[in-house]
Design an enzyme around this catalytic site. Structure first.
Site, mmCIF file in Angstrom:
data_model
loop_
_atom_site.group_PDB
_atom_site.id
_atom_site.type_symbol
_atom_site.label_atom_id
_atom_site.label_comp_id
_atom_site.label_asym_id
_atom_site.label_seq_id
_atom_site.Cartn_x
_atom_site.Cartn_y
_atom_site.Cartn_z
ATOM 1 N N GLY A 54 0.802 -1.214 0.000
ATOM 2 C CA GLY A 54 0.000 0.000 0.000
ATOM 3 C C GLY A 54 0.834 1.263 0.000
ATOM 4 O O GLY A 54 0.301 2.363 0.020
ATOM 5 N N CYS A 55 2.140 1.110 -0.001
ATOM 6 C CA CYS A 55 3.042 2.256 -0.044
ATOM 7 C C CYS A 55 3.614 2.376 -1.450
ATOM 8 O O CYS A 55 3.928 1.374 -2.080
ATOM 9 C CB CYS A 55 4.184 2.081 0.960
ATOM 10 S SG CYS A 55 3.635 1.960 2.664
#
Length: 136
Positions: A49-50
């Site tokens: 998610g980064c």
């Protein structure tokens, strides 16, 4: 509820009027962290998610959460340092009670991070909450 270390970050940010100075301070906080051992940069510690590569290595000893982290992006490494100031040293039962959005909002980060960076911070916070909840 915030840790003393985080309150020190808040005080420093209050002293720094210009957002560029605050941004540099976040980067300097990241530079001051010890690097994460390469052996700990594995899929299990990678945060999805980064936009950048991010690894968090949480440890729980006697019910207290601490963690180390690393990123290939300087600003994200600094954001990890900010999260360490916010969460590291808290009892696992307290981790879920920390309103990370409100606390980080005290630094003005909400207005100055890109949507991708904000999503990455949320992913890191969620990882820490999951680890703490599993250990509680």
């Amino acid at each position: 509820m915030a840790q003393e270390a985080f309150e020190e970050v808040v005080e420093t940010f209050e002293f720094l009027d210009d957002w560029e100075d605050r941004y540099r301070h976040v980067i300097d906080m990241g530079k001051a962290m010890d690097p994460l051992d390469d052996a700990l940069k594995v899929p299990a510690t990678k945060v999805d998610g980064c936009a950048s590569q991010v690894w968090l290595h949480p440890k729980i000893e006697q019910g207290i959460l601490t963690f180390d982290g690393e990123s290939d992006a300087m600003i994200v490494r600094g954001l990890i340092a900010v999260l360490k100031a916010l969460y590291s040293g808290l009892p696992v039962a307290e981790i879920g009670k920390v309103d990370a959005v409100a606390e980080l909002g005290r630094l003005g980060l909400n207005e100055h991070l890109s949507a991708q960076r904000s999503n990455g911070v949320r992913a890191m916070v969620e990882r820490l909450r999951q680890v703490a909840a599993a250990a509680a």
